[in-house]
Design an enzyme around this catalytic site. Structure first.
Site, PDB file in Angstrom:
ATOM      1  N   SER A 271       0.775  -1.212  -0.119  1.00  0.00           N
ATOM      2  CA  SER A 271       0.094  -0.090   0.065  1.00  0.00           C
ATOM      3  C   SER A 271       0.658   1.357  -0.031  1.00  0.00           C
ATOM      4  O   SER A 271       0.566   2.351  -0.606  1.00  0.00           O
ATOM      5  CB  SER A 271      -0.836   0.045   1.217  1.00  0.00           C
ATOM      6  N   HIS A 301      -1.924  -8.848   1.800  1.00  0.00           N
ATOM      7  CA  HIS A 301      -1.596  -7.682   2.585  1.00  0.00           C
ATOM      8  C   HIS A 301      -2.845  -7.365   3.632  1.00  0.00           C
ATOM      9  O   HIS A 301      -3.099  -7.939   4.527  1.00  0.00           O
ATOM     10  CB  HIS A 301      -1.499  -6.527   1.606  1.00  0.00           C
ATOM     11  N   HIS A 347       5.756 -12.739   7.536  1.00  0.00           N
ATOM     12  CA  HIS A 347       6.013 -11.082   7.089  1.00  0.00           C
ATOM     13  C   HIS A 347       7.106 -11.128   6.107  1.00  0.00           C
ATOM     14  O   HIS A 347       8.142 -12.005   6.319  1.00  0.00           O
ATOM     15  CB  HIS A 347       6.170 -10.387   8.115  1.00  0.00           C
ATOM     16  N   ARG A 356       2.641  -4.788  16.781  1.00  0.00           N
ATOM     17  CA  ARG A 356       1.225  -4.422  16.577  1.00  0.00           C
ATOM     18  C   ARG A 356       0.409  -5.452  17.038  1.00  0.00           C
ATOM     19  O   ARG A 356      -0.615  -5.018  17.414  1.00  0.00           O
ATOM     20  CB  ARG A 356       0.979  -4.109  14.998  1.00  0.00           C
ATOM     21  N   ASP A 402      -2.398  -8.436  11.526  1.00  0.00           N
ATOM     22  CA  ASP A 402      -3.704  -9.074  11.005  1.00  0.00           C
ATOM     23  C   ASP A 402      -4.269 -10.316  12.009  1.00  0.00           C
ATOM     24  O   ASP A 402      -5.473 -10.520  11.919  1.00  0.00           O
ATOM     25  CB  ASP A 402      -3.883  -9.436   9.433  1.00  0.00           C
TER      26      ASP A 402
HETATM   27  N1  CMX Z   1       1.223 -19.877   5.829  1.00  0.00           N
HETATM   28  C1  CMX Z   1       1.649 -20.654   4.904  1.00  0.00           C
HETATM   29  N2  CMX Z   1       2.947 -20.303   4.057  1.00  0.00           N
HETATM   30  C2  CMX Z   1       3.309 -19.402   4.223  1.00  0.00           C
HETATM   31  C3  CMX Z   1       3.146 -18.263   5.399  1.00  0.00           C
HETATM   32  C4  CMX Z   1       1.938 -18.720   5.832  1.00  0.00           C
HETATM   33  N3  CMX Z   1       1.359 -17.650   6.991  1.00  0.00           N
HETATM   34  N4  CMX Z   1       3.791 -17.484   5.443  1.00  0.00           N
HETATM   35  C5  CMX Z   1       4.943 -17.480   4.235  1.00  0.00           C
HETATM   36  N5  CMX Z   1       4.586 -18.647   3.702  1.00  0.00           N
HETATM   37  C6  CMX Z   1       5.134 -19.446   2.551  1.00  0.00           C
HETATM   38  C7  CMX Z   1       5.099 -18.561   1.145  1.00  0.00           C
HETATM   39  O1  CMX Z   1       3.860 -18.730   0.694  1.00  0.00           O
HETATM   40  C8  CMX Z   1       6.397 -18.971   0.647  1.00  0.00           C
HETATM   41  O2  CMX Z   1       6.029 -20.432  -0.247  1.00  0.00           O
HETATM   42  P1  CMX Z   1       6.503 -20.742  -1.323  1.00  0.00           P
HETATM   43  O3  CMX Z   1       7.977 -20.710  -1.415  1.00  0.00           O
HETATM   44  O4  CMX Z   1       5.710 -22.181  -1.670  1.00  0.00           O
HETATM   45  O5  CMX Z   1       6.063 -19.765  -2.602  1.00  0.00           O
HETATM   46  C9  CMX Z   1       7.232 -19.399   1.719  1.00  0.00           C
HETATM   47  O6  CMX Z   1       6.592 -19.535   2.983  1.00  0.00           O
HETATM   48  C10 CMX Z   1       8.413 -18.340   1.897  1.00  0.00           C
HETATM   49  O7  CMX Z   1       7.952 -17.065   2.048  1.00  0.00           O
HETATM   50  P2  CMX Z   1       8.219 -16.040   3.035  1.00  0.00           P
HETATM   51  O8  CMX Z   1       9.722 -15.511   2.453  1.00  0.00           O
HETATM   52  O9  CMX Z   1       8.396 -16.531   4.331  1.00  0.00           O
HETATM   53  O10 CMX Z   1       7.268 -14.877   2.961  1.00  0.00           O
HETATM   54  P3  CMX Z   1       7.200 -13.782   1.802  1.00  0.00           P
HETATM   55  O11 CMX Z   1       8.093 -12.648   2.178  1.00  0.00           O
HETATM   56  O12 CMX Z   1       6.902 -14.208   0.394  1.00  0.00           O
HETATM   57  O13 CMX Z   1       5.443 -13.346   2.036  1.00  0.00           O
HETATM   58  C11 CMX Z   1       3.682 -12.806   3.502  1.00  0.00           C
HETATM   59  C12 CMX Z   1       4.909 -12.649   3.270  1.00  0.00           C
HETATM   60  C13 CMX Z   1       3.193 -11.915   4.512  1.00  0.00           C
HETATM   61  C14 CMX Z   1       2.934 -12.647   2.168  1.00  0.00           C
HETATM   62  C15 CMX Z   1       3.335 -14.167   4.136  1.00  0.00           C
HETATM   63  O14 CMX Z   1       4.005 -14.563   5.203  1.00  0.00           O
HETATM   64  C16 CMX Z   1       1.985 -14.735   3.933  1.00  0.00           C
HETATM   65  O15 CMX Z   1       1.296 -15.258   3.072  1.00  0.00           O
HETATM   66  N6  CMX Z   1       1.209 -14.743   5.204  1.00  0.00           N
HETATM   67  C17 CMX Z   1      -0.110 -14.912   5.166  1.00  0.00           C
HETATM   68  C18 CMX Z   1      -0.819 -13.757   4.954  1.00  0.00           C
HETATM   69  C19 CMX Z   1      -0.869 -12.528   5.606  1.00  0.00           C
HETATM   70  O16 CMX Z   1      -0.924 -12.510   6.893  1.00  0.00           O
HETATM   71  N7  CMX Z   1      -0.542 -11.427   5.219  1.00  0.00           N
HETATM   72  C20 CMX Z   1      -0.497  -9.994   5.839  1.00  0.00           C
HETATM   73  C21 CMX Z   1       0.813  -9.440   6.490  1.00  0.00           C
HETATM   74  C22 CMX Z   1       0.629  -8.234   6.995  1.00  0.00           C
HETATM   75  C23 CMX Z   1       0.216  -7.074   6.050  1.00  0.00           C
HETATM   76  O17 CMX Z   1       0.437  -6.554   5.163  1.00  0.00           O
HETATM   77  O18 CMX Z   1      -0.991  -6.617   6.639  1.00  0.00           O
END
Ligand code: CMX
Length: 465
Positions: A271, A301, A347, A356, A402
């Protein structure tokens, strides 16, 4: 040091004042945020100019092929003044942690949580504001809150099956009929003055967002008969809560905390980066912020707060209230094995529990310690991280902001989970617009990083096919 300042004629905004001599002892006594900025902007411009002159060619990092394919993680490519995110410690707003902000920022009479007005002042100026400065900001926003009738009509005509975030972003886009910046640009304003109009638009937009957001809520989930009048003696969160239809003082306190902590998370998140990017094309703050809202509406996000509640509700339904550790672990594994993420965990930058999350947990321990859903959230805090670690790929197994917000809102009666991201959006305006003001004050150019094709990249690194 006492300073004598000649207040210049206002070039933007509706309140044109004549050239007057104003005696100001120091900035902590100035209650007009724009006057403070007028003093600070040239100082910052000078600082950045000198810094770039001396260090402009200094290298600050390297870029690997994986970084390019990997969402640009770790590339230092943006300057954002308002906040910095430490992987272990979490967010610092202008150098202040969340507990420090909770302690130092002004509160409402009888309240314990910081007022988001104070956080905005801090983000914009770098200074912790006084009570009077924050009160002036509350009043200023209350006086700018009116919506143009075409936006009210538009909101009232949206079908109730259109997601609240789509309604929100569309309404913010339509509000750009009010942009003083767009008008000034069309009239040929000098670029040195851009930031003044961006400031006025940002203030107007922040003031109007709760009215837009509350109208969406009332239309979708209540009788749709309007949100009532703004009380110019109440703070931004108080007015917002009343417009939503919530008058419990604890809910109002929750809103103050919520709107403070969701405001800013440095510049690279979707964002914040989007608002900055779109703003760099000199799109006005309404268009820029609406673009940011569309990014916030993504499930990885801001929409994750909605997803968390869906996840919790699904768990409750499937397990029929049988929340033993074993049953919950099974549910978490099932989610992962079906190729879905556990929302609210992980994250891109953080590597510890999000502060938070922690401050919302502390709020819950104080206000809703026996709530069933809060207990479930606490149980997941214990169970999810070891499982995510066991997958061997998740870099941060800890909860983010979240994971917690939805259950507190549920507790106070706001059960409409697809609305939660709108609250996040109202708050996110504070950080992204504070940054946008500085983007224009510092004259940052249109953003245009270099992209490459795989073929070009292979050639560049000398890869053999
Ligand atoms: N559940 C399952 N798998 C997850 C995970 C979770 N909560 N968090 C990371 N992973 C996975 C990723 O999908 C990725 O998988 P692949 O290699 O198969 O693609 C792997 O772990 C490595 O990812 P990462 O480097 O740890 O995380 P990223 O930096 O790529 O992504 C985020 C960060 C937040 C998108 C991810 O942790 C996620 O999808 N979390 C759940 C959604 C969420 O809570 N989002 C809110 C974040 C805060 C916000 O912006 O509001």
């Amino acid at each position: 040091m006492a300073l004598f300042r000649l207040a210049t004629t206002r070039v933007a905004g509706t309140h044109l004042s004549p050239v007057t001599a104003v005696f100001v002892r120091n900035l902590s006594e100035v209650t007009d945020l724009r006057d403070v900025l007028t003093k600070k902007v040239p100082q910052e411009q000078e600082k950045v100019k000198n810094f770039r002159k001396q260090y402009g060619n200094t290298k600050v990092g390297e870029v690997t092929v994986d970084m390019m394919y990997g969402g640009m993680r770790g590339i230092k490519g943006l300057v954002t003044e308002t906040s910095v995110l430490d992987p272990d410690e979490g967010i610092r707003f202008r150098g202040y942690s969340i507990p420090e902000c909770q302690k130092l920022l002004p509160k409402a009479a009888g309240g314990n949580e910081p007022l988001p007005e104070g956080l905005f002042w801090l983000l914009v100026t770098g200074d912790v504001p006084s009570d009077n400065q924050v009160k002036a900001l509350s009043k200023d926003w209350a006086n700018r809150a009116d919506l143009p009738s075409h936006v009210v009509t538009m909101l009232n005509n949206f079908p109730t099956n259109l997601h609240p975030m789509s309604q929100f972003s569309a309404a913010v886009t339509a509000l750009n009929s009010e942009s003083k910046y767009a008008k000034a640009y069309a009239d040929g304003v000098h670029k040195a003055k851009y930031w003044e109009y961006i400031y006025e638009d940002s203030m107007d937009l922040i003031a109007k967002l709760p009215v837009v957001a509350a109208t969406i809520y009332r239309n979708m989930f209540r009788d749709g008969k309007g949100v009532g009048a703004i009380d110019t003696n109440k703070d931004w969160s108080h007015n917002f809560s009343t417009m939503l239809g919530y008058d419990n003082p604890d809910f109002i306190e929750l809103m103050r905390l919520y709107l403070t902590i969701h405001s800013d998370h440095e510049g690279g998140n979707v964002s914040a980066h989007t608002v900055h990017l779109v703003g760099s094309a000199l799109s006005d703050p309404y268009l820029s912020f609406a673009a940011g809202l569309n990014g916030l509406a993504g499930p990885l996000h801001g929409l994750a707060n909605q997803e968390v509640l869906i996840f919790l509700t699904k768990a409750a339904k499937e397990l029929g209230g049988d929340f033993t550790d074993d049953k919950l672990k099974e549910f978490i594994w099932k989610t992962l094995k079906s190729g879905q993420v556990v929302p609210g965990y992980g994250h891109a930058v953080l590597r510890k529990t999000d502060p938070r999350y922690t401050c919302q947990r502390e709020f819950s321990q104080k206000h809703l310690p026996d709530d069933k859903m809060f207990k479930l959230v606490s149980q997941l805090y214990k169970l999810v991280p070891p499982i995510l670690m066991e997958t061997g790929k998740v870099k941060n197994p800890w909860p983010n902001v979240d994971a917690h917000s939805g259950v507190i809102l549920q507790y106070y009666g706001m059960k409409e989970m697809n609305y939660y991201t709108v609250l996040f959006g109202v708050s996110r305006a504070l950080g992204t617009l504070a940054s946008l003001i500085w983007d224009r004050a510092l004259g940052l150019p249109i953003e245009r990083p270099k992209s490459m094709s795989t073929e070009g990249l292979q050639k560049l690194v000398g890869a053999t096919k």
